[in-house]
Design a protein around this motif. Structure first.
Motif: not given
Length: 135
Positions: A113, A115-117, A119-120
């Motif tokens: 989660r 890492r996703k944040r 990258s976004e």
């Protein structure tokens, strides 16, 4: 920076004892950073905990303290400091360390989660190489 860790530590302690300082935050941070550079994570932990008690919303201090906790194999304590830093608002370095912290704590889903944040929210973020910055 010159490799004289003991001499630097003596100088930091003298600065902390100097009553003319309005706040000991800077010598504490410098002492914590110096100890971390020397990989003396227990000493870094002590100085940085004192610094964060004075400046509890200082993101760089919170992140250095979280890093020290990771190096001391205390991922749950690291998590607490990273979460405090994250609560201060969006920051790529915080999210990067949060992902590492969650991985160290064994929570792969939370790490993903973060890492996703990262990258976004910060698509152009390039983490510092190992040993760079506040290592």
């Amino acid at each position: 920076a010159r490799g004289d860790r003991a001499g630097a530590d003596d100088a930091f302690r003298a600065a902390l004892a100097d009553t003319t300082y309005a706040s000991p935050i800077q010598p504490l941070v410098n002492a914590g950073r110096c100890a971390a550079i020397g990989r003396d994570w227990a000493k870094a932990d002590g100085y940085l905990r004192r610094a964060v008690s004075i400046a509890p919303r200082n993101r760089p201090v919170l992140l250095m303290l979280a890093e020290a906790q990771l190096r001391l194999n205390r991922p749950l304590e690291a998590r607490a400091f990273v979460q405090r830093a994250d609560a201060l608002g969006p920051d790529a370095s915080t999210l990067d360390l949060a992902a590492k912290t969650e991985a160290a704590a064994g929570d792969a889903e939370a790490a993903a989660r973060y890492r996703k944040r990262l990258s976004e929210e910060f698509p152009n973020y390039a983490p510092k190489a190992e040993g760079a910055g506040q290592q």
